[in-house]
Design a protein around this motif. Structure first.
Motif, PDB file in Angstrom:
ATOM      1  N   VAL A 166       0.951  -0.962   0.035  1.00 25.14           N
ATOM      2  CA  VAL A 166       0.315   0.131   0.220  1.00 25.14           C
ATOM      3  C   VAL A 166       1.164   0.666   0.164  1.00 25.14           C
ATOM      4  O   VAL A 166       2.489   1.238   0.823  1.00 25.14           O
ATOM      5  N   LYS A 167       0.649   2.613  -0.754  1.00 26.58           N
ATOM      6  CA  LYS A 167       1.331   3.299  -0.555  1.00 26.58           C
ATOM      7  C   LYS A 167       0.552   4.335   0.287  1.00 26.58           C
ATOM      8  O   LYS A 167      -0.472   4.805   0.458  1.00 26.58           O
ATOM      9  N   THR A 168       0.886   4.727   1.424  1.00 27.69           N
ATOM     10  CA  THR A 168       0.632   5.907   2.291  1.00 27.69           C
ATOM     11  C   THR A 168       0.471   7.419   1.402  1.00 27.69           C
ATOM     12  O   THR A 168       0.352   7.475   0.465  1.00 27.69           O
ATOM     13  N   ILE A 169      -0.644   8.030   2.410  1.00 26.19           N
ATOM     14  CA  ILE A 169      -0.593   9.108   2.047  1.00 26.19           C
ATOM     15  C   ILE A 169       0.398  10.968   1.602  1.00 26.19           C
ATOM     16  O   ILE A 169       0.208  11.118   0.932  1.00 26.19           O
ATOM     17  N   ASP A 170       1.375  10.181   1.992  1.00 28.14           N
ATOM     18  CA  ASP A 170       2.667  11.165   1.905  1.00 28.14           C
ATOM     19  C   ASP A 170       3.477  10.319   0.784  1.00 28.14           C
ATOM     20  O   ASP A 170       4.731  10.191   0.803  1.00 28.14           O
ATOM     21  N   GLY A 171       3.012   9.149   0.209  1.00 31.88           N
ATOM     22  CA  GLY A 171       4.252   8.077  -0.843  1.00 31.88           C
ATOM     23  C   GLY A 171       4.966   7.434  -0.137  1.00 31.88           C
ATOM     24  O   GLY A 171       5.558   7.033  -1.617  1.00 31.88           O
ATOM     25  N   GLU A 172       5.252   6.827   0.865  1.00 32.44           N
ATOM     26  CA  GLU A 172       5.818   6.080   1.481  1.00 32.44           C
ATOM     27  C   GLU A 172       4.888   4.627   0.765  1.00 32.44           C
ATOM     28  O   GLU A 172       3.952   4.625   1.343  1.00 32.44           O
ATOM     29  N   THR A 173       5.998   3.356  -0.495  1.00 30.31           N
ATOM     30  CA  THR A 173       4.978   2.230  -0.540  1.00 30.31           C
ATOM     31  C   THR A 173       5.551   1.131   1.093  1.00 30.31           C
ATOM     32  O   THR A 173       6.785   0.978   1.416  1.00 30.31           O
ATOM     33  N   LYS A 174       4.731   0.168   1.159  1.00 29.36           N
ATOM     34  CA  LYS A 174       4.600  -0.535   2.870  1.00 29.36           C
ATOM     35  C   LYS A 174       3.410  -1.595   2.238  1.00 29.36           C
ATOM     36  O   LYS A 174       2.884  -1.654   2.106  1.00 29.36           O
ATOM     37  N   THR A 175       3.984  -2.162   3.702  1.00 26.24           N
ATOM     38  CA  THR A 175       2.928  -3.379   3.543  1.00 26.24           C
ATOM     39  C   THR A 175       2.333  -3.023   4.293  1.00 26.24           C
ATOM     40  O   THR A 175       2.631  -2.291   5.674  1.00 26.24           O
ATOM     41  N   LEU A 176       1.107  -3.600   5.004  1.00 31.97           N
ATOM     42  CA  LEU A 176      -0.273  -3.779   6.498  1.00 31.97           C
ATOM     43  C   LEU A 176       0.531  -4.735   7.826  1.00 31.97           C
ATOM     44  O   LEU A 176      -0.235  -4.555   8.786  1.00 31.97           O
ATOM     45  N   ALA A 177       2.379  -5.030   7.015  1.00 28.95           N
ATOM     46  CA  ALA A 177       2.797  -5.902   8.124  1.00 28.95           C
ATOM     47  C   ALA A 177       2.721  -4.901   9.741  1.00 28.95           C
ATOM     48  O   ALA A 177       2.822  -5.657  10.642  1.00 28.95           O
ATOM     49  N   GLU A 178       3.088  -4.406   9.828  1.00 27.40           N
ATOM     50  CA  GLU A 178       3.129  -3.641  10.491  1.00 27.40           C
ATOM     51  C   GLU A 178       1.904  -3.228  11.718  1.00 27.40           C
ATOM     52  O   GLU A 178       2.106  -3.056  12.893  1.00 27.40           O
ATOM     53  N   TYR A 179       0.807  -3.571  11.350  1.00 27.97           N
ATOM     54  CA  TYR A 179      -0.945  -3.247  11.558  1.00 27.97           C
ATOM     55  C   TYR A 179      -1.134  -5.175  12.118  1.00 27.97           C
ATOM     56  O   TYR A 179      -2.141  -5.272  13.172  1.00 27.97           O
ATOM     57  N   ALA A 180      -0.182  -5.806  11.895  1.00 30.79           N
ATOM     58  CA  ALA A 180      -0.477  -6.926  12.464  1.00 30.79           C
ATOM     59  C   ALA A 180      -0.929  -7.431  14.184  1.00 30.79           C
ATOM     60  O   ALA A 180       0.700  -6.633  14.949  1.00 30.79           O
ATOM     61  N   GLY A 181      -1.745  -8.112  14.325  1.00 25.66           N
ATOM     62  CA  GLY A 181      -1.688  -8.646  16.112  1.00 25.66           C
ATOM     63  C   GLY A 181      -2.349  -6.937  16.374  1.00 25.66           C
ATOM     64  O   GLY A 181      -2.830  -6.977  17.417  1.00 25.66           O
ATOM     65  N   LYS A 182      -3.069  -6.170  15.854  1.00 23.44           N
ATOM     66  CA  LYS A 182      -4.125  -5.441  15.751  1.00 23.44           C
ATOM     67  C   LYS A 182      -5.713  -5.499  15.661  1.00 23.44           C
ATOM     68  O   LYS A 182      -5.474  -6.627  13.987  1.00 23.44           O
ATOM     69  N   VAL A 183      -6.463  -5.158  15.825  1.00 22.15           N
ATOM     70  CA  VAL A 183      -7.708  -5.190  15.203  1.00 22.15           C
ATOM     71  C   VAL A 183      -7.677  -3.711  14.186  1.00 22.15           C
ATOM     72  O   VAL A 183      -6.979  -2.856  15.187  1.00 22.15           O
ATOM     73  N   ILE A 184      -7.689  -4.017  13.273  1.00 18.85           N
ATOM     74  CA  ILE A 184      -7.878  -2.587  12.528  1.00 18.85           C
ATOM     75  C   ILE A 184      -9.805  -2.674  11.636  1.00 18.85           C
ATOM     76  O   ILE A 184     -10.424  -3.788  11.565  1.00 18.85           O
ATOM     77  N   LEU A 185      -9.884  -1.894  11.150  1.00 19.07           N
ATOM     78  CA  LEU A 185     -11.145  -0.885  10.876  1.00 19.07           C
ATOM     79  C   LEU A 185     -10.303  -0.313   9.370  1.00 19.07           C
ATOM     80  O   LEU A 185     -10.301   0.810   9.407  1.00 19.07           O
TER      81      LEU A 185
END
Length: 159
Positions: free
Chosen positions: A9-28
């Motif tokens: 995914v690409k952040t609003i600031d243009g950085e490409t990353k994955t959602l891996a940093e949200y693993a283990g969280k409840v996500i909406l």
């Protein structure tokens, strides 16, 4: 379902990353828009985020212009609008499509894994609730307010 956390995914600031940093969280995950009748839900989303972020909860906003051109701005304009008009502090991402042949892979997966329906997203501010393992638990339509989702969010946070 590790594949959710592997999707780029690409952040609003243009950085490409994955959602891996949200693993283990409840996500909406929410498709958002600044010129929609439901735009005022930013206030409720921000409140729910602030009340639960320290408990392992995160909201991820994905701007979308597919519904009556209600998100026509650039990522920078969207970021400015969200931060100044609604003081949004939850993570925002670059504008995407949620339906059709150009639908972002994240939304393809969300619809495919939705236990109730694989139908297309009907409007802006449709919300997908994801458990700590990355499973789609429930879809909430645009008419569902952020406060109306709290029992489901709290149930996952305490599970």
């Amino acid at each position: 379902m590790a594949e959710l956390f592997d999707i780029p995914v690409k952040t609003i600031d243009g950085e490409t990353k994955t959602l891996a940093e949200y693993a283990g969280k409840v996500i909406l995950i929410v498709n958002v828009a600044s010129r929609c009748g439901f735009t005022l839900q930013y206030t409720g989303l921000e409140a729910v985020w602030n009340e639960n972020k320290d408990k392992g909860f995160v909201i991820l906003g994905f701007p979308c212009n597919q519904f009556s051109n209600q998100e026509p701005g650039t990522d920078e304009e969207i970021k400015t609008f969200c931060s100044t008009r609604f003081v949004v502090t939850f993570p925002l991402f670059s504008k995407i499509e949620v339906n059709g042949e150009n639908a972002h892979p994240l939304y393809r997966l969300l619809k495919e894994k939705d236990p109730a329906s694989s139908d297309d997203v009907k409007w802006n501010f449709t919300k997908f609730l994801i458990d700590r393992s990355g499973n789609v638990v429930k879809r909430f339509e645009a008419t569902n307010t952020p406060r109306s989702m709290e029992p489901d969010i709290h149930a996952l946070l305490s599970a």
